[in-house]
Design a protein around this motif. Sequence first.
Motif, mmCIF file in Angstrom:
data_model
loop_
_atom_site.group_PDB
_atom_site.id
_atom_site.type_symbol
_atom_site.label_atom_id
_atom_site.label_comp_id
_atom_site.label_asym_id
_atom_site.label_seq_id
_atom_site.Cartn_x
_atom_site.Cartn_y
_atom_site.Cartn_z
ATOM 1 N N CYS A 32 -36.986 1.642 -10.184
ATOM 2 C CA CYS A 32 -37.011 0.358 -10.522
ATOM 3 C C CYS A 32 -37.306 -0.710 -9.360
ATOM 4 O O CYS A 32 -37.039 -0.168 -8.223
ATOM 5 N N LYS A 33 -37.969 -1.988 -9.944
ATOM 6 C CA LYS A 33 -38.413 -2.759 -9.029
ATOM 7 C C LYS A 33 -38.364 -4.267 -9.618
ATOM 8 O O LYS A 33 -38.653 -4.444 -10.820
ATOM 9 N N GLU A 34 -37.777 -4.847 -8.891
ATOM 10 C CA GLU A 34 -37.684 -6.517 -9.179
ATOM 11 C C GLU A 34 -38.748 -7.241 -8.884
ATOM 12 O O GLU A 34 -39.255 -7.318 -7.833
ATOM 13 N N GLU A 35 -39.449 -7.729 -10.027
ATOM 14 C CA GLU A 35 -40.646 -8.714 -9.759
ATOM 15 C C GLU A 35 -40.386 -9.963 -9.074
ATOM 16 O O GLU A 35 -39.101 -10.345 -9.078
ATOM 17 N N ILE A 36 -41.266 -10.927 -8.799
ATOM 18 C CA ILE A 36 -40.973 -11.973 -8.039
ATOM 19 C C ILE A 36 -40.440 -12.892 -8.899
ATOM 20 O O ILE A 36 -39.987 -14.181 -8.335
ATOM 21 N N ASN A 37 -40.751 -12.901 -10.232
ATOM 22 C CA ASN A 37 -39.989 -13.948 -11.061
ATOM 23 C C ASN A 37 -38.372 -13.060 -11.532
ATOM 24 O O ASN A 37 -37.937 -13.461 -12.577
ATOM 25 N N GLN A 38 -38.019 -12.198 -10.981
ATOM 26 C CA GLN A 38 -36.648 -11.626 -10.899
ATOM 27 C C GLN A 38 -36.565 -10.672 -12.191
ATOM 28 O O GLN A 38 -35.579 -10.440 -12.587
ATOM 29 N N GLN A 39 -37.710 -10.540 -12.789
ATOM 30 C CA GLN A 39 -37.746 -9.508 -13.904
ATOM 31 C C GLN A 39 -37.527 -8.080 -13.472
ATOM 32 O O GLN A 39 -38.278 -7.591 -12.399
ATOM 33 N N ASP A 41 -38.312 -4.010 -13.811
ATOM 34 C CA ASP A 41 -39.288 -3.118 -14.464
ATOM 35 C C ASP A 41 -38.914 -1.632 -13.720
ATOM 36 O O ASP A 41 -38.762 -1.622 -12.616
ATOM 37 N N ARG A 53 -42.657 3.238 -18.927
ATOM 38 C CA ARG A 53 -42.305 2.021 -18.166
ATOM 39 C C ARG A 53 -41.489 1.246 -19.021
ATOM 40 O O ARG A 53 -41.940 0.767 -20.320
ATOM 41 N N ALA A 55 -40.357 -2.658 -19.197
ATOM 42 C CA ALA A 55 -40.610 -3.867 -18.594
ATOM 43 C C ALA A 55 -39.728 -4.839 -19.092
ATOM 44 O O ALA A 55 -39.423 -4.968 -20.338
#
Length: 123
Positions: A32-39, A41, A53, A55
């Motif tokens: 899992c990875k937190e995107e720059i917009n805090q989403q 995925d 995936r 998302a």
Amino acid sequence: MKYFLMAILLVACANAMADVSTYDLTLKGKKCKEEINQQLDCDYKIGEDFHLRSAGVGLSEAGVIFMKSNYNGKYYGTFGILHGCAIVKRGVKNTINNPFDLAFVSPINGKVYKDWESCRVGQ
């Protein structure tokens, strides 16, 4: 005698490796990875044959994307409308043919479950 014992050991090791469940493989392949917009995925990969995936885990607009899924390969995925979870199943090329060896992935919390009832309620 020495070669006979080595052959038995090799067969035992091969059987032990073959008994790894779809649940365990899906859990092991989870990243899992937190995107720059805090989403958040999450990717779930098994070898070269399967890639799922999720998302936007936990969001009302969360999505489930089958990036790689092949019924005729070793693993493939489906989606259960009743429980709202992605289902990872063994494909035609898998040497173990067990229809009950499944994994369930929740887009609500990103967790992997062994049964659909637990996945549905997110326990």
